[in-house]
Motif scaffolding. Structure first.
Motif, PDB file in Angstrom:
ATOM      1  N   ALA A 197      -0.629   9.483   3.086  1.00  8.78           N
ATOM      2  CA  ALA A 197      -0.808   9.767   4.511  1.00  8.78           C
ATOM      3  C   ALA A 197       0.353  10.587   5.056  1.00  8.78           C
ATOM      4  N   SER A 198       1.566  10.290   4.588  1.00 10.06           N
ATOM      5  CA  SER A 198       2.753  11.039   5.038  1.00 10.06           C
ATOM      6  C   SER A 198       2.687  12.483   4.579  1.00 10.06           C
ATOM      7  N   MET A 199       2.264  12.698   3.326  1.00  6.03           N
ATOM      8  CA  MET A 199       2.149  14.061   2.805  1.00  6.03           C
ATOM      9  C   MET A 199       1.079  14.849   3.547  1.00  6.03           C
ATOM     10  N   PHE A 217       1.696  18.202   5.649  1.00  8.96           N
ATOM     11  CA  PHE A 217       0.936  19.421   5.397  1.00  8.96           C
ATOM     12  C   PHE A 217       0.273  19.926   6.680  1.00  8.96           C
ATOM     13  N   ALA A 218      -0.329  19.002   7.436  1.00 12.05           N
ATOM     14  CA  ALA A 218      -0.995  19.382   8.686  1.00 12.05           C
ATOM     15  C   ALA A 218       0.001  19.958   9.683  1.00 12.05           C
ATOM     16  N   SER A 219       1.182  19.340   9.753  1.00 10.57           N
ATOM     17  CA  SER A 219       2.212  19.837  10.679  1.00 10.57           C
ATOM     18  C   SER A 219       2.684  21.228  10.281  1.00 10.57           C
ATOM     19  N   SER A 220       2.892  21.424   8.971  1.00 12.95           N
ATOM     20  CA  SER A 220       3.334  22.740   8.485  1.00 12.95           C
ATOM     21  C   SER A 220       2.276  23.809   8.757  1.00 12.95           C
ATOM     22  N   PHE A 221       1.022  23.446   8.506  1.00 10.40           N
ATOM     23  CA  PHE A 221      -0.070  24.394   8.748  1.00 10.40           C
ATOM     24  C   PHE A 221      -0.138  24.781  10.226  1.00 10.40           C
ATOM     25  N   HIS A 238       0.842  -1.204   0.000  1.00  8.06           N
ATOM     26  CA  HIS A 238       0.000   0.000   0.000  1.00  8.06           C
ATOM     27  C   HIS A 238       0.877   1.254   0.000  1.00  8.06           C
ATOM     28  N   LEU A 239       1.896   1.255  -0.869  1.00 12.02           N
ATOM     29  CA  LEU A 239       2.871   2.343  -0.873  1.00 12.02           C
ATOM     30  C   LEU A 239       2.226   3.693  -1.164  1.00 12.02           C
ATOM     31  N   VAL A 240       1.271   3.738  -2.092  1.00  9.47           N
ATOM     32  CA  VAL A 240       0.616   5.001  -2.444  1.00  9.47           C
ATOM     33  C   VAL A 240      -0.140   5.569  -1.234  1.00  9.47           C
TER      34      VAL A 240
END
Length: 501
Positions: A78-80, A84-88, A71-73
């Motif tokens: 999920a990592s992206m 994004f959530a962390s950056s926000f 389930h690499l995709v």
């Protein structure tokens, strides 16, 4: 053993020993309860995680890795999303506000006046009758002020000379004295200051005091300046709150807060007793505080601002008029203090700590408070005393506005504090008197001068002001704070604490 006599001191010690052991036992029971409730989640989850890890075999781990590869995709998506959530969050969270340093004004020694000399000058001034002089003498005896507090030069004159020029000189001496010391200690360039907040409740000339500072230190043309007036002794915390909000809007800059008050034109020269009390308490003082929102300043800062909680009781008429500037029957202006002042202050304090408590108190204290509330409301135990949270578990140091001896006594009793907890407030009142909004900074300087401020220590500054307001600021020490350079206690800290009557 027969024939052996026990003296009274030994007998008293023998009888008191079980009580002492009982108190020690209760103390450790409470500490154990506090530790258990504070770490309950960790104590529950950690064993479960250990059990799960122990159950995993090498085959289980290989199967998990293969499943992730299949389930690499999904994993990348999920990592992206997490990134994004962390950056926000990092971009939108409130910026930390650091206190690099602060300075308190040290008035000239020749402006200090022993209490008996102050009473003599009241008689010689010609403004007061014998009854008014005697009333002020009694207030001074109970005030908690010592013989080294300071008055402005205009008030020391006989007769006093409360001119506008003299008032400007008093305020400029306090402001420039604190500001010069702050610049000398921090080595910052005045041009780097982007925000300036000044508070003086009673003296607000034109141009404003903030403009006076801009002119004196040639601050930059796009500086954001604010001048707060009429907000009483709690205005220092209000100014810090305003500076904090401005630091959230403007990146990588410094804010300076200046807190002071003026006595020259605000002493009362009449005979109304409710207006004479202020003459006995207020003295010369001022403070300048340097704040920053630069993350690079954290390592060299003294404190980080954690919370500011403000309470305003102005909607209530009694609270609104309990500290009121007005004219007496003879047209003489002064500050009238209501006999309901302490009760109103107590109500404002209760409202303030109701908001502050959940932010600072450990879970153990909140559970005890909630339990007593349920017992009273749900089970009808109306005679049950309300549980007073132990704020000593939330703070190592207390800086209670040195408004007067009664104010400190009231908070010591209501918050169940120890004498050492209010030592800084009592000694500040004795040495400097009520310096209005700057008093909480003289108190913090006392704690530092005693070498008591350690990394991680939490400080509660609490002040009361006309309106009526109760405001709190909470700081955490980022380092072991050394005694301040050129601090207000530098020449006398070895004399304190004193044993006061």
């Amino acid at each position: 053993m027969e024939g052996v006599k026990v003296n009274s001191a030994e007998r008293e010690h023998t009888y008191r020993l079980p009580d002492f052991l009982q108190s020690v036992k209760l103390k450790y029971v409470k500490l154990g309860y506090h530790y258990l409730t504070s770490h309950l989640l960790t104590l529950c989850i950690a064993p479960l995680m250990i059990l799960v890890l122990l159950q995993l075999t090498p085959d289980d781990l290989r199967l998990l890795w293969a499943h992730l590869q299949f389930h690499l995709v999904s994993v990348i998506s999920a990592s992206m999303l997490a990134a994004f959530a962390s950056s926000f969050y990092l971009l939108t969270r409130p910026r930390p506000v650091f206190l690099l340093d602060y300075s308190c004004y040290r008035p000239r020694d020749d402006h200090s006046l022993p209490l008996h000399s102050f009473v003599d000058r009241l008689r010689l001034s010609g403004s007061y009758d014998d009854s008014s002089v005697e009333f002020q003498r009694k207030i001074l005896e109970k005030s908690g002020l010592g013989d080294r507090t300071h008055l402005p030069e205009a008030i020391l004159m006989i007769p006093p000379s409360p001119t506008m020029k003299a008032a400007r000189e008093e305020t400029e001496q306090a402001i420039f004295g604190a500001f010069d010391s702050l610049l000398a200690n921090t080595k910052i360039n005045p041009k780097d200051i982007g925000i300036l907040v000044v508070n003086s409740s009673l003296f607000n000339p034109t141009p404003s005091l903030s403009a006076v500072i801009v002119n004196k230190y040639k601050l930059r043309g796009n500086i954001k300046t604010f001048n707060l007036g009429g907000m009483g002794c709690s205005a220092g915390v209000i100014s810090v709150d305003l500076a904090k909000d401005m630091l959230q809007l403007h990146r990588s800059t410094y804010a300076v807060v200046v807190s002071t008050e003026n006595i020259t034109q605000n002493s009362y020269h009449g005979v109304k007793k409710s207006m004479l009390i202020a003459n006995c308490l207020f003295r010369v003082g001022g403070a300048a505080i340097l704040l920053s929102n630069k993350s690079s300043d954290k390592r060299r800062s003294k404190y980080e601002l954690v919370h500011v909680v403000r309470t305003h009781k102005g909607a209530d008429d009694k609270a609104f008029r309990c500290v009121y500037q007005e004219e007496d029957e003879e047209g003489k202006t002064g500050i009238s203090l209501s006999k309901d002042l302490m009760a109103i202050a107590g109500g404002a304090l209760k409202t303030n700590i109701t908001t502050l408590g959940p932010l600072v108190l450990p879970v153990s204290e909140q559970l005890l408070f909630f339990a007593t509330l349920v017992m009273k409301k749900v089970f009808g135990r109306k005679n049950m005393k309300p549980y007073i949270p132990d704020f000593k578990m939330a703070f190592e140091h207390f800086c209670i506005h040195a408004g007067g001896r009664a104010v400190i006594d009231e908070l010591e009793a209501n918050l169940q504090l120890l004498p050492v907890d209010v030592e800084a407030s009592r000694m500040t009142l004795h040495r400097f008197g009520n310096t209005s909004s700057s008093s909480i900074w003289y108190e913090l300087a006392y704690v530092e001068a005693k070498g008591r401020m350690r990394k991680g220590n939490r400080v509660w500054q609490i002040a009361f002001g006309s309106g009526f307001k109760c405001n709190s600021a909470v700081w955490v020490a980022l380092n072991n704070v050394q005694p301040p350079k050129n601090g207000p206690w530098e020449d006398c800290i070895h004399d304190y604490p004193l044993k006061l009557n």
